[in-house]
Design a protein around this motif. Structure first.
Motif, PDB file in Angstrom:
ATOM      1  N   GLN A 372      10.038   3.829   6.558  1.00 51.20           N
ATOM      2  CA  GLN A 372       8.864   3.694   6.071  1.00 51.20           C
ATOM      3  C   GLN A 372       7.994   4.604   6.795  1.00 51.20           C
ATOM      4  OE1 GLN A 372       9.163   1.264   3.679  1.00 51.20           O
ATOM      5  NE2 GLN A 372       7.121   0.881   4.114  1.00 51.20           N
ATOM      6  N   LYS A 373       8.252   5.706   7.633  1.00 49.58           N
ATOM      7  CA  LYS A 373       7.769   6.936   8.208  1.00 49.58           C
ATOM      8  C   LYS A 373       7.558   8.057   7.268  1.00 49.58           C
ATOM      9  CE  LYS A 373       9.496   5.707  12.739  1.00 49.58           C
ATOM     10  NZ  LYS A 373      10.248   6.398  14.023  1.00 49.58           N
ATOM     11  N   ASN A 374       8.422   7.890   6.275  1.00 44.56           N
ATOM     12  CA  ASN A 374       8.232   9.058   5.087  1.00 44.56           C
ATOM     13  C   ASN A 374       7.517   8.581   3.945  1.00 44.56           C
ATOM     14  OD1 ASN A 374       8.969  10.797   3.245  1.00 44.56           O
ATOM     15  ND2 ASN A 374      11.037  10.934   3.848  1.00 44.56           N
ATOM     16  N   LYS A 375       6.486   9.299   3.621  1.00 46.68           N
ATOM     17  CA  LYS A 375       5.393   8.819   2.636  1.00 46.68           C
ATOM     18  C   LYS A 375       6.091   8.950   1.317  1.00 46.68           C
ATOM     19  CE  LYS A 375       3.024  13.122   2.792  1.00 46.68           C
ATOM     20  NZ  LYS A 375       3.356  13.740   1.332  1.00 46.68           N
ATOM     21  N   ASP A 376       6.947   9.962   1.102  1.00 42.98           N
ATOM     22  CA  ASP A 376       7.628  10.176  -0.197  1.00 42.98           C
ATOM     23  C   ASP A 376       8.501   9.166  -0.505  1.00 42.98           C
ATOM     24  OD1 ASP A 376       6.161  12.299  -0.408  1.00 42.98           O
ATOM     25  OD2 ASP A 376       7.295  13.570   0.518  1.00 42.98           O
ATOM     26  N   THR A 377       9.262   8.340   0.553  1.00 42.41           N
ATOM     27  CA  THR A 377      10.292   7.234   0.173  1.00 42.41           C
ATOM     28  C   THR A 377       9.977   6.127   0.569  1.00 42.41           C
ATOM     29  OG1 THR A 377      11.436   7.920   2.342  1.00 42.41           O
ATOM     30  CG2 THR A 377      12.052   9.402   0.546  1.00 42.41           C
ATOM     31  N   LYS A 378       8.854   5.857   1.453  1.00 41.52           N
ATOM     32  CA  LYS A 378       8.432   4.470   1.733  1.00 41.52           C
ATOM     33  C   LYS A 378       8.282   3.611   0.669  1.00 41.52           C
ATOM     34  CE  LYS A 378       4.626   3.776   3.809  1.00 41.52           C
ATOM     35  NZ  LYS A 378       3.381   4.026   4.566  1.00 41.52           N
ATOM     36  N   VAL A 379       8.358   2.134   0.791  1.00 42.00           N
ATOM     37  CA  VAL A 379       7.560   1.230   0.038  1.00 42.00           C
ATOM     38  C   VAL A 379       5.885   1.205   0.140  1.00 42.00           C
ATOM     39  CG1 VAL A 379       7.442  -1.376  -0.474  1.00 42.00           C
ATOM     40  CG2 VAL A 379       9.577  -0.116  -0.288  1.00 42.00           C
ATOM     41  N   ASN A 380       5.343   1.392  -0.836  1.00 43.10           N
ATOM     42  CA  ASN A 380       3.652   1.434  -0.630  1.00 43.10           C
ATOM     43  C   ASN A 380       3.232   0.222  -0.842  1.00 43.10           C
ATOM     44  OD1 ASN A 380       3.357   4.329  -0.265  1.00 43.10           O
ATOM     45  ND2 ASN A 380       4.492   4.371  -2.337  1.00 43.10           N
ATOM     46  N   PHE A 381       2.866  -0.491   0.012  1.00 44.01           N
ATOM     47  CA  PHE A 381       2.302  -1.650  -0.020  1.00 44.01           C
ATOM     48  C   PHE A 381       0.539  -1.776  -0.388  1.00 44.01           C
ATOM     49  CE2 PHE A 381       5.910  -3.003   2.513  1.00 44.01           C
ATOM     50  CZ  PHE A 381       6.089  -4.229   2.076  1.00 44.01           C
ATOM     51  N   VAL A 382       0.391  -2.497  -1.391  1.00 44.06           N
ATOM     52  CA  VAL A 382      -0.960  -2.677  -1.715  1.00 44.06           C
ATOM     53  C   VAL A 382      -1.522  -4.294  -1.469  1.00 44.06           C
ATOM     54  CG1 VAL A 382      -2.802  -2.490  -3.555  1.00 44.06           C
ATOM     55  CG2 VAL A 382      -0.675  -0.919  -3.492  1.00 44.06           C
ATOM     56  N   SER A 384      -2.272  -1.902   1.977  1.00 46.47           N
ATOM     57  CA  SER A 384      -1.558  -1.123   2.895  1.00 46.47           C
ATOM     58  C   SER A 384      -1.491  -2.003   4.167  1.00 46.47           C
ATOM     59  CB  SER A 384      -2.087   0.242   3.359  1.00 46.47           C
ATOM     60  OG  SER A 384      -3.319   0.170   3.751  1.00 46.47           O
ATOM     61  N   ARG A 385      -2.508  -2.961   4.561  1.00 46.90           N
ATOM     62  CA  ARG A 385      -2.209  -3.751   5.838  1.00 46.90           C
ATOM     63  C   ARG A 385      -0.989  -4.483   5.876  1.00 46.90           C
ATOM     64  NH1 ARG A 385      -6.295  -6.580   3.120  1.00 46.90           N
ATOM     65  NH2 ARG A 385      -5.723  -8.936   2.658  1.00 46.90           N
ATOM     66  N   PHE A 386      -0.322  -4.864   4.659  1.00 46.67           N
ATOM     67  CA  PHE A 386       0.884  -5.691   4.689  1.00 46.67           C
ATOM     68  C   PHE A 386       2.206  -4.944   5.116  1.00 46.67           C
ATOM     69  CE2 PHE A 386      -2.175  -8.265   1.950  1.00 46.67           C
ATOM     70  CZ  PHE A 386      -1.909  -9.489   2.579  1.00 46.67           C
ATOM     71  N   GLU A 387       2.003  -3.789   5.057  1.00 48.65           N
ATOM     72  CA  GLU A 387       3.111  -2.889   5.453  1.00 48.65           C
ATOM     73  C   GLU A 387       3.564  -3.285   6.999  1.00 48.65           C
ATOM     74  OE1 GLU A 387       4.674   1.644   6.284  1.00 48.65           O
ATOM     75  OE2 GLU A 387       2.917   1.294   5.316  1.00 48.65           O
ATOM     76  N   LYS A 388       2.365  -3.583   7.770  1.00 52.56           N
ATOM     77  CA  LYS A 388       2.635  -4.213   9.082  1.00 52.56           C
ATOM     78  C   LYS A 388       3.406  -5.420   9.356  1.00 52.56           C
ATOM     79  CE  LYS A 388      -1.609  -2.007  10.669  1.00 52.56           C
ATOM     80  NZ  LYS A 388      -3.180  -2.366  11.289  1.00 52.56           N
ATOM     81  N   VAL A 389       3.383  -6.263   8.379  1.00 54.34           N
ATOM     82  CA  VAL A 389       4.095  -7.623   8.250  1.00 54.34           C
ATOM     83  C   VAL A 389       5.580  -7.173   8.170  1.00 54.34           C
ATOM     84  CG1 VAL A 389       4.308  -9.736   7.181  1.00 54.34           C
ATOM     85  CG2 VAL A 389       1.911  -8.788   7.293  1.00 54.34           C
ATOM     86  N   LEU A 501       2.869  -4.769  -4.681  1.00 58.01           N
ATOM     87  CA  LEU A 501       1.444  -5.111  -4.952  1.00 58.01           C
ATOM     88  C   LEU A 501       1.429  -6.870  -4.161  1.00 58.01           C
ATOM     89  CD1 LEU A 501      -1.584  -5.480  -5.881  1.00 58.01           C
ATOM     90  CD2 LEU A 501      -0.768  -6.006  -8.146  1.00 58.01           C
ATOM     91  N   ILE A 502       0.524  -7.035  -3.109  1.00 60.60           N
ATOM     92  CA  ILE A 502       0.629  -8.436  -2.826  1.00 60.60           C
ATOM     93  C   ILE A 502      -0.502  -9.127  -2.976  1.00 60.60           C
ATOM     94  CG2 ILE A 502       0.698  -9.582  -0.558  1.00 60.60           C
ATOM     95  CD1 ILE A 502       3.105  -8.213  -0.937  1.00 60.60           C
ATOM     96  N   HIS A 503      -0.629 -10.369  -3.356  1.00 60.17           N
ATOM     97  CA  HIS A 503      -1.424 -11.277  -3.783  1.00 60.17           C
ATOM     98  C   HIS A 503      -1.436 -12.374  -2.591  1.00 60.17           C
ATOM     99  CE1 HIS A 503       1.131 -14.338  -5.425  1.00 60.17           C
ATOM    100  NE2 HIS A 503       1.444 -13.529  -6.441  1.00 60.17           N
ATOM    101  N   GLY A 504      -2.652 -13.257  -2.718  1.00 59.37           N
ATOM    102  CA  GLY A 504      -2.627 -14.456  -1.566  1.00 59.37           C
ATOM    103  C   GLY A 504      -2.080 -15.737  -2.456  1.00 59.37           C
ATOM    104  N   LEU A 505      -2.548 -16.705  -1.748  1.00 61.19           N
ATOM    105  CA  LEU A 505      -2.168 -18.080  -2.166  1.00 61.19           C
ATOM    106  C   LEU A 505      -3.128 -18.617  -3.040  1.00 61.19           C
ATOM    107  CD1 LEU A 505      -0.869 -19.631   1.341  1.00 61.19           C
ATOM    108  CD2 LEU A 505       0.541 -18.543  -0.445  1.00 61.19           C
ATOM    109  N   ILE A 506      -2.811 -19.511  -3.784  1.00 61.18           N
ATOM    110  CA  ILE A 506      -4.000 -20.260  -4.617  1.00 61.18           C
ATOM    111  C   ILE A 506      -4.228 -21.406  -3.971  1.00 61.18           C
ATOM    112  CG2 ILE A 506      -4.432 -21.846  -6.703  1.00 61.18           C
ATOM    113  CD1 ILE A 506      -3.068 -19.433  -8.391  1.00 61.18           C
TER     114      ILE A 506
END
Length: 840
Positions: A372-382, A384-389, A501-506
């Motif tokens: 996750q420290k490598n911007k070219d190979t990491k999973v990109n969360f949308v 981005s705050r969910f990467e912390k989770v 891509l992260i969505h919330g709860l209904i």
């Protein structure tokens, strides 16, 4: 020609079957750049819920957009066997038939389970079709199919050979209802009423006692020591002595251990190594016996003396009575505490000593953190705050219990012969080996989903891997996203997907989580029956920003239906007016033609930008505003004043581009209208592209501005048709015929003497526009109207100020939405100022 009225049932009829049979959903065009999404597999346990409808609609929007944009799109469908949930459903059905599931032969039970799977898989296919999901059914997978089973065996054997899977006796979460082990992620914590039971542990050979408090009184039969802190001077002289275990009068040792906290309670704790994870570690340090006192079904066992066979909670009640009789109960302290419950059965989980299979997580998690420290190979969360989770989970992770005491699932590829263990793809050839009866945690196979579904390990991963995007809810990050990430890195040396891509709860419209117990759940299939698939899809995907929860509001679904109806009527208008148009021509564009083409291309550019960023709420707002305001309310009205072949061509072009931009969100109605212009499906048409040559500088925005201002002044002041517009402004005079037609007013002049009339001045383009009219209106009615408008504005301003003062909202909501709220607040404040002036 379109029907006079929009009828979603007729519009949606048969289209899905035609799309599917025409092969539009299929992937494999090697001349195009690949784009892949694998569907988060639903459980084969019943109906799809509203959250799944939201989840899959987001994916379908992306796939339809990319397909129209020239990609070879693979949207791979599949379903999950859902071990605990499905086994519980099958067992319930068998019991209703008078059968006893656990007394059946395993193979006989599995026959029933596979029939269940086939039935509910068919149901899910029907629901996917109703949602309009453009899945490539030729590639469909199931977590228990042969190929995925081979992948599961390969991973298990590989991790075992690397020392990353092991079998051991540890404290695990035990579900007494399903009678299986659970991972920590499958435990939900709830606040429940309980108590600290303070008990006397008599010191051997003395009348004195140690006071011990516990919330789980029934586990005292498994106590093998009491502990005090080595630095607690109160008890130094007692270390090494014995206490008498209440009820069964057994002697156990007083030990010193740092686990005992001198600051908490009496500083003395009971040690039950077989029923508490902390006590288990203490027992290991002091070589204490591990005594299991509860059966797998939650009843007490033979180690509980006379309480053998009693339910664990009934035993607790009886112990209180018996301890009180013996004078060993000091007090009961009522508390509310956080207790683990099974996610699937909702029963209270029992910490339980059991021999299970585990994945050694530390090396796997560390690799994810490094990647996750490598911007070219990491999973990109949308967002981005969910990467912390994910990162936090990887940092604090613990070994994962992967064995489940079920029949429905991937059977563990391990065989036993006396004290020997063999792990492999097939059973040993020698006789006497017995396979492990347990199956693997459902998430073990689901963790391989992004690559096992593509034929791994037998087939090379080259075209569709890594997947381009995963769409899922934030509540699934620990269960699934994290596990796919470490398994992907371990077995493919790549991230499993580029974006997540992260969505919330209904939630319901009051913000409460939807649940059966509250009775506030919504069946998406019923919503589709009532309002149509397009209405539900547009509402679900445009009413919430990425990562945010969504409140379901039926009124908003209705308003989406109204929006579709507006588009339908506008399309009817266009079709009626272009019937005699032989070919499109764009010579001699009028100012209004240039204006709408400019607006169209600006919208295309914005929509594309936000589609790429997965900001479908912004896409929805841009399209809604352009379609409703610019196209329907203004251009169609303006076109009536100048219906040339060029204007007819522009009407056609703009409407077709609207349909194409809307199609990923509303597949059915856009197909219905589009096929009145073209023979082919809109699904395989090209997505609109911004054309810089169709950006013109016109003054139509200013014309619309003055028309809007004059209409507003007329409405606010109850001005009828008898009035004069007086202005020397060049824009007004250059567009005087257009303004006359739109306002239905011939009295537009540059000079006028109206001394005996009421005059209202409007500021416009650094000029003043004068409106003259007879001011003898009903003042009482006007005063009442102004007061109502004042109250409405005051309430709205207060609401916006409260919202914008909420730091949590301002920091988490998308910047453009916050800015829109701020602008709306300032606008309403100015409107209130005008109202107050008028009231004076």
């Amino acid at each position: 020609m379109l029907d006079k009225k929009y009828n979603h049932l007729e519009v949606e009829k048969d289209k899905y079957t035609k799309w599917k049979e025409s092969g539009y959903f299929e992937s494999g065009d090697l001349s195009k750049k690949p784009f892949c999404i694998v569907i988060p597999p639903p459980n084969v346990t019943g109906k799809l819920h509203l959250g799944h409808a939201w989840d899959t609609t987001l994916q379908d929007i992306i796939i339809r957009y990319k397909r129209m944009d020239g990609y070879d799109t693979l949207w791979l469908p599949g379903m999950d066997h859902a071990g605990i949930a499905t086994q519980a459903k099958v067992d319930a059905k068998l019991k209703s038939m008078g059968l006893k599931p656990r007394e059946m032969d395993r193979d006989e039970w599995l026959d029933h389970a596979w029939k269940w799977k086939e039935k509910y898989a068919d149901n899910i296919h029907e629901q996917w079709a109703k949602l309009g999901l453009s899945l490539d059914y030729n590639k469909e997978r199931f977590t228990l199919d042969d190929g995925l089973s081979d992948a599961v065996k390969h991973v298990f054997v590989s991790l075992y050979n690397k020392g990353l899977i092991y079998r051991g006796e540890r404290i695990i979460n035990w579900d007494p209802e399903a009678m299986t082990a659970l991972s920590n992620e499958e435990v939900i914590y709830k606040d429940v009423e309980g108590a600290f039971y303070h008990i006397k542990y008599m010191i051997d050979g003395s009348d004195e006692y140690l006071e011990v408090a516990t919330t789980r009184l029934e586990t005292l039969f498994g106590d093998t020591a009491v502990a005090v802190n080595p630095n607690d001077e109160r008890y130094n002289n007692l270390i090494g002595q014995k206490v008498i275990l209440p009820i069964i009068n057994k002697k156990i040792s007083i030990i010193s251990d740092i686990h005992a906290d001198p600051e908490f309670g009496t500083g003395v704790v009971k040690i039950t190594p077989a029923h508490d994870p902390n006590d288990f570690e203490v027992g290991n340090r002091h070589n204490l016996e591990r005594i299991v006192v509860i059966n797998p079904n939650g009843t007490m066992n033979e180690n509980a003396s006379i309480y053998d066979g009693m339910d664990r909670f009934e035993c607790r009640k009886k112990l209180v009575q018996d301890l009180e009789k013996q004078g060993l109960l000091v007090k009961i302290q009522k508390i509310t505490h956080n207790v683990g419950h099974s996610e699937r059965t909702d029963v209270m989980v029992e910490p339980y000593l059991s021999k299970q299979w585990f994945v050694k997580m530390r090396p796997l998690a560390d690799r994810v953190l490094e990647n996750q420290k490598n911007k070219d190979t990491k999973v990109n969360f949308v967002p981005s705050r969910f990467e912390k989770v994910m990162n936090h989970w990887m940092e604090i992770t613990y070994d994962w219990c992967i064995s489940r005491q079920l029949w429905w699932g991937h059977r563990i590829p391990a065989w036993y012969k006396e004290d020997d263990i063999y792990v492999g793809y097939e059973a040993p050839k020698e006789e006497g080996w017995i396979q492990d009866k347990d199956v693997l945690d459902t998430w073990f196979s689901s963790a391989l989903w992004p690559f096992s579904t593509l034929g791994w390990p037998k087939e090379e991963l080259n075209r569709y891997y890594p997947n381009d995007v995963l769409v899922t809810g934030y509540d699934i990050i620990p269960f699934w996203v994290n596990r796919m990430t470490f398994q992907g890195l371990e077995f493919t040396d790549q991230r499993p997907f580029k974006d997540c891509l992260i969505h919330g709860l209904i939630r319901d419209k009051h913000g409460k989580k939807m649940s059966k117990s509250l009775g506030n759940g919504v069946d998406p299939m019923e919503v589709i029956d009532e309002y149509g698939c397009d209405s539900l899809r547009f509402f679900l995907t445009t009413s919430s920003a990425p990562g945010m929860d969504l409140r379901y509001d039926e009124e908003k679904v209705k308003s989406t239906w109204n929006f579709i109806n507006k588009l339908w009527n506008a399309s009817r208008y266009v079709l009626m007016n272009v019937e005699d148009l032989e070919q499109l021509t764009f010579t001699n564009l009028s100012n209004i033609d240039k204006w709408i083409l400019t607006k169209l291309n600006q919208t295309i550019k914005k929509v594309r930008k936000h589609m790429e960023k997965y900001e479908f709420n912004v896409v929805g707002s841009e399209l809604y505003s352009f379609i409703w305001n610019d196209f329907c309310d203004w251009y169609i009205e303006l076109s009536k004043a100048n219906m040339t072949d060029t204007t007819k061509s522009v009407l056609t072009k703009v409407l077709i581009n609207i349909l194409k931009m809307l199609h990923p969100l509303m597949p059915y109605v856009t197909e219905e209208i589009y096929q009145k212009f073209e023979d082919k499906s809109i699904m395989i048409s090209d997505y609109p592209v911004h054309n810089k040559d169709e950006i013109f500088k016109t003054d139509i925005d200013q014309v619309i501005e003055i028309i809007t201002k004059i209409r507003k002044v007329k409405q606010e002041n109850n001005i009828g048709s008898d009035y004069y517009i007086v202005s020397k402004n060049e824009i007004i005079l250059n567009n005087i015929n257009l303004i006359k037609k739109m306002l239905k007013q011939e009295n537009i002049v540059s000079e006028f003497e109206g001394n005996d009339l009421t005059n209202i001045q409007i500021s416009f383009e650094d000029d003043i526009v004068n409106i003259y009219y007879d001011g003898n209106v009903n003042l009482e009615k006007e005063l009442e109207r102004l007061k109502q408008e004042q109250e409405k504005l005051i309430n709205s301003i207060a609401r916006r100020e409260k919202l914008l003062s909420n730091e949590n909202y301002v920091s988490k909501a998308p910047l453009d939405i916050v800015e829109t709220e701020k602008k709306s607040l300032e606008k309403e404040k100015q409107e209130l100022k005008v109202i107050l002036e008028k009231l004076k």
